[in-house]
Write a protein that holds these residues in place. Structure first.
Motif, PDB file in Angstrom:
ATOM      1  N   SER B  28       0.833  -1.210   0.000  1.00  0.00           N
ATOM      2  CA  SER B  28       0.000   0.000   0.000  1.00  0.00           C
ATOM      3  C   SER B  28       0.863   1.254   0.000  1.00  0.00           C
ATOM      4  O   SER B  28       0.481   2.258  -0.606  1.00  0.00           O
ATOM      5  CB  SER B  28      -0.990   0.001   1.161  1.00  0.00           C
ATOM      6  N   ALA B  31       1.718   1.686  -3.564  1.00  0.00           N
ATOM      7  CA  ALA B  31       0.559   2.174  -4.323  1.00  0.00           C
ATOM      8  C   ALA B  31       0.386   3.676  -4.125  1.00  0.00           C
ATOM      9  O   ALA B  31       0.139   4.421  -5.082  1.00  0.00           O
ATOM     10  CB  ALA B  31      -0.703   1.427  -3.877  1.00  0.00           C
ATOM     11  N   MET B  32       0.548   4.139  -2.881  1.00  0.00           N
ATOM     12  CA  MET B  32       0.358   5.570  -2.631  1.00  0.00           C
ATOM     13  C   MET B  32       1.489   6.384  -3.250  1.00  0.00           C
ATOM     14  O   MET B  32       1.263   7.476  -3.780  1.00  0.00           O
ATOM     15  CB  MET B  32       0.254   5.820  -1.131  1.00  0.00           C
ATOM     16  N   LEU B  35       0.775   6.877  -6.831  1.00  0.00           N
ATOM     17  CA  LEU B  35      -0.235   7.923  -7.042  1.00  0.00           C
ATOM     18  C   LEU B  35       0.442   9.283  -7.159  1.00  0.00           C
ATOM     19  O   LEU B  35       0.070  10.114  -7.994  1.00  0.00           O
ATOM     20  CB  LEU B  35      -1.193   7.965  -5.861  1.00  0.00           C
ATOM     21  N   PRO B 119      -1.827   1.951  -9.400  1.00  0.00           N
ATOM     22  CA  PRO B 119      -2.110   1.986  -7.952  1.00  0.00           C
ATOM     23  C   PRO B 119      -3.398   1.260  -7.599  1.00  0.00           C
ATOM     24  O   PRO B 119      -3.473   0.594  -6.553  1.00  0.00           O
ATOM     25  CB  PRO B 119      -2.233   3.477  -7.638  1.00  0.00           C
ATOM     26  N   LEU B 120      -4.401   1.348  -8.471  1.00  0.00           N
ATOM     27  CA  LEU B 120      -5.670   0.691  -8.153  1.00  0.00           C
ATOM     28  C   LEU B 120      -5.509  -0.827  -8.147  1.00  0.00           C
ATOM     29  O   LEU B 120      -6.084  -1.506  -7.291  1.00  0.00           O
ATOM     30  CB  LEU B 120      -6.748   1.116  -9.147  1.00  0.00           C
ATOM     31  N   PHE B 123      -3.765  -1.701  -5.000  1.00  0.00           N
ATOM     32  CA  PHE B 123      -4.616  -1.546  -3.832  1.00  0.00           C
ATOM     33  C   PHE B 123      -5.644  -2.669  -3.746  1.00  0.00           C
ATOM     34  O   PHE B 123      -5.957  -3.159  -2.658  1.00  0.00           O
ATOM     35  CB  PHE B 123      -5.296  -0.186  -3.868  1.00  0.00           C
TER      36      PHE B 123
END
Lengths: 160, 491
Positions: B28, B31-32, B35, B119-120, B123
């Motif tokens: 995560s 992923a952030m 972004l 990222p999606l 996630f």
């Protein structure tokens, strides 16, 4: 006294909910729904759960209803003449299923052989400790989920 | 045989223990970070996000591998990273890795090259991992929500395409509805046992045996079964599958048909085997019916499909049915078979979808089975890959699909469900028809197209290579993987 209050509140809740379903104008329906939530909050208060009563008012009657109103405004649904009243074809299955669910609930309540696990009244402090310590990881997950829900919503809603 | 028991040699930590959610944390954070990176790069450079997320997945995979055999529990036992969850985490990472490899080329072709997709995907993978390692109904539910919200967006990712929009909206509406069922079930179980920890539910029930006659508990079990069945696309809760799979961008269809299904099974197994062993007689009867319905409905409907994405959607329903057979058996062989099958299914299904991505072109997805006429002659290597994936899906040796089905069905026979195994084998035989029909078109019809638009990018080639290896190696030497699957459940 408490009993009478309960029956009055329960009746108010039921009537308001029925109106919320049958009302053609969505904004009126929401006002009925808010009424029903307030009656439910008062019932929670009667059951010696003032915190849940407060949550009911803040979250349901407050936040959720504002969201509903917002969606109605955004989608421009405030014109009752556009909405067709559901016919018997919609009512009949809904009523049959309603009766089935009510019967199941009544059976579940009357047939229960065990007592519920012991409960006690907890205060806001105890609640907060449980929320942020015991369920700390859950709070983290929810906050991340909100972040990505916003990312997704922004992506889908962005201008081409 | 005790499966999925709380490990004895656990590094006990009641409070904060990040080792128990290390893979989730790493993924995560990445992923952030992606972004943020996404904001600063232009649309030609979006592929770099894909490479970065591949690196992130590899790093996470190492953390998963290093956790093997050293179970960790934390956060008041709301997450448990045991071998069971690690095996599933590996499966999710494999499916995310293979999906990202085929995503870039598709996005460029469809001119919807937005960086948010990576990222999606990561996630969504975090959500799946939480579902596999959650030992609290709350964590499992939140993992499912994390996964679902990302998937709703991914299904509708191709915003210019009406079908993709429809897929996203349909998935959202039905998914939200089914989540309600699951949550209602969890609430009823909490109401009748007073806890949301799966192990504590089991011990409450075993101490208060009379709670079993409580209709609330039974209703809770049924509602949870409905919610999970929706997520794994089991009949009769499968109606969303064909439309969503057909409309969603093809790489996302590949992802959705593999990862979330495995995550659904992970949570389904954990909740039913650990929390509700006292009701095993009841739920295995229920699963028996679900398995037969799911296999039969999936296979029979797939026979009639001409659109290959819809066909694979119904085939994925049928595969959920085969896996349910192993779950119904409820013994070590069947359950290990579930784990084995979900991993090999990831390879074969994403591989098949990679070929579908290749055959399509902008504005013309070429999803009809007849579009594959002569494909095997024009592109012998790709045709060979597709044949391997289809053979594996049909369960023909030496592919991994055969070994997986073998263990699922032999688990059922060992548990005394002979008829269930027979129905499964008959279904499997019927499924050969629609898989081989694609091959008939590929090799026995004259080509109507030149297939000159096909360009295999390096990442897509890597995806095909990994998938073929992932189908053939466990199919020929299943011992290692099967051993891992057994260690995962019996530790």
């Amino acid at each position: 006294m408490e009993q009478y209050l309960f029956y009055i509140l329960a009746a108010a809740m039921l009537i308001a909910t029925v109106f919320a379903i049958t009302e053609k104008h969505p904004v009126h329906a929401i006002v009925y729904l808010v009424t029903s939530f307030f009656a439910l909050a008062a019932i929670f208060y009667l059951l010696a759960a003032p915190m849940i009563a407060a949550f009911e008012v803040i979250i349901y009657a407050g936040a959720v209803m504002v969201l509903f109103l917002f969606v109605i405004m955004m989608l421009d649904l405030g014109h009752p003449e556009k909405a067709a009243r559901p016919g018997i074809g919609h009512w009949l299955p809904a009523m049959v299923l309603g009766v089935v669910i009510a019967a199941a609930a009544v059976t579940a309540i009357t047939l229960r052989t065990t007592t519920a696990p012991a409960t006690r009244v907890i205060g806001i402090k105890e609640f907060s400790v449980a929320l942020f310590q015991r369920y700390g990881v859950a709070i983290e997950i929810i906050s991340m989920q909100l972040l990505f829900a916003v990312v997704g919503a922004l992506y889908l809603g962005r201008k081409r | 045989m005790d499966m999925l028991q709380f490990p004895a040699n656990i590094a006990a930590a009641a409070g904060v223990n990040f080792a128990a959610i290390m893979p989730e944390v790493i993924l995560s954070v990445i992923a952030m970070a992606l972004l943020l990176v996404n904001v600063f790069i232009n649309s030609e450079q979006k592929a770099y996000l894909g490479y970065l997320s591949l690196i992130g997945i590899v790093v996470t995979f190492f953390s998963v591998v290093s956790g093997w055999g050293a179970p960790q529990s934390g956060f008041n036992n709301s997450v448990l990273q045991d071998n069971f969850s690690l095996f599933f985490k590996g499966t999710f990472l494999v499916s995310a890795f293979l999906t990202i490899l085929i995503t870039d080329q598709y996005l460029k072709r469809e001119e919807c090259n937005w960086g948010e997709i990576y990222p999606l995907i990561l996630f969504a993978t975090v959500g799946m991992m939480l579902m596999a390692s959650g030992t609290d109904l709350m964590t499992i539910f939140l993992g499912l929500e994390v996964l679902s919200v990302s998937l709703y967006v991914l299904a509708g990712f191709n915003r210019a395409n009406l079908k993709s929009n429809e897929a996203g909206l349909k998935y959202f509406l039905l998914g939200a509805f089914s989540t309600g069922f699951l949550l209602y079930g969890m609430a009823l179980i909490y109401g009748s046992t007073g806890t949301t920890r799966v192990a504590a539910i089991a011990s409450y029930i075993s101490q208060n045996g009379m709670v079993l006659s409580n209709p609330m508990l039974v209703a809770g079990m049924l509602l949870m079964a409905v919610g999970f069945s929706f997520k794994i696309a089991a009949a009769p809760f499968h109606m969303w599958t064909p439309d969503v799979y057909e409309g969603a961008p093809t790489p996302m269809t590949a992802f959705m048909s593999v990862g979330p299904k495995a995550a659904g099974f992970a949570a389904f197994l954990r909740v039913f085997i650990v929390a509700l062993p006292a009701m095993k007689a009841d739920w295995s009867e229920l699963l028996w019916v679900l398995a037969v319905l799911t296999m039969t409905v999936g296979n029979i409907t797939a026979l009639k499909q001409t659109n290959i994405k819809r066909m694979l959607a119904y085939s994925s329903i049928a595969h959920a049915g085969y896996v349910l057979v192993g779950f119904t058996a409820g013994n070590a062989v069947g359950t290990a078979g579930v784990l084995f099958y979900m991993l090999s299914y990831a390879f074969m299904n994403i591989g098949a979808f990679a070929i579908i991505v290749l055959v399509g072109r902008k504005g013309e997805e070429n999803n009809n089975v007849s579009d594959y006429a002569g494909f095997g002659f024009k592109h012998p290597v790709l045709g060979m890959c597709m044949s391997i994936f289809l053979f594996s899906l049909a369960g023909i040796p030496p592919a991994a699909g055969f070994i997986g089905k073998f263990y699922l069905f032999s688990g059922a026979i060992q548990a005394g469900y002979v008829w269930l195994a027979i129905i499964g084998v008959l279904n499997s035989a019927a499924s050969v028809y629609y898989y081989l029909r694609v091959m008939v078109f590929m090799y026995m019809k004259d080509p109507t197209e030149e297939f000159d638009w096909l360009a295999v990018s390096p990442s897509l080639a890597l995806c095909l290579l990994l998938s073929v290896a992932g189908v053939l190696i466990p199919g020929i030497v299943p011992g290692t993987l099967l051993d891992l699957a057994q260690k995962a459940i019996l530790m």
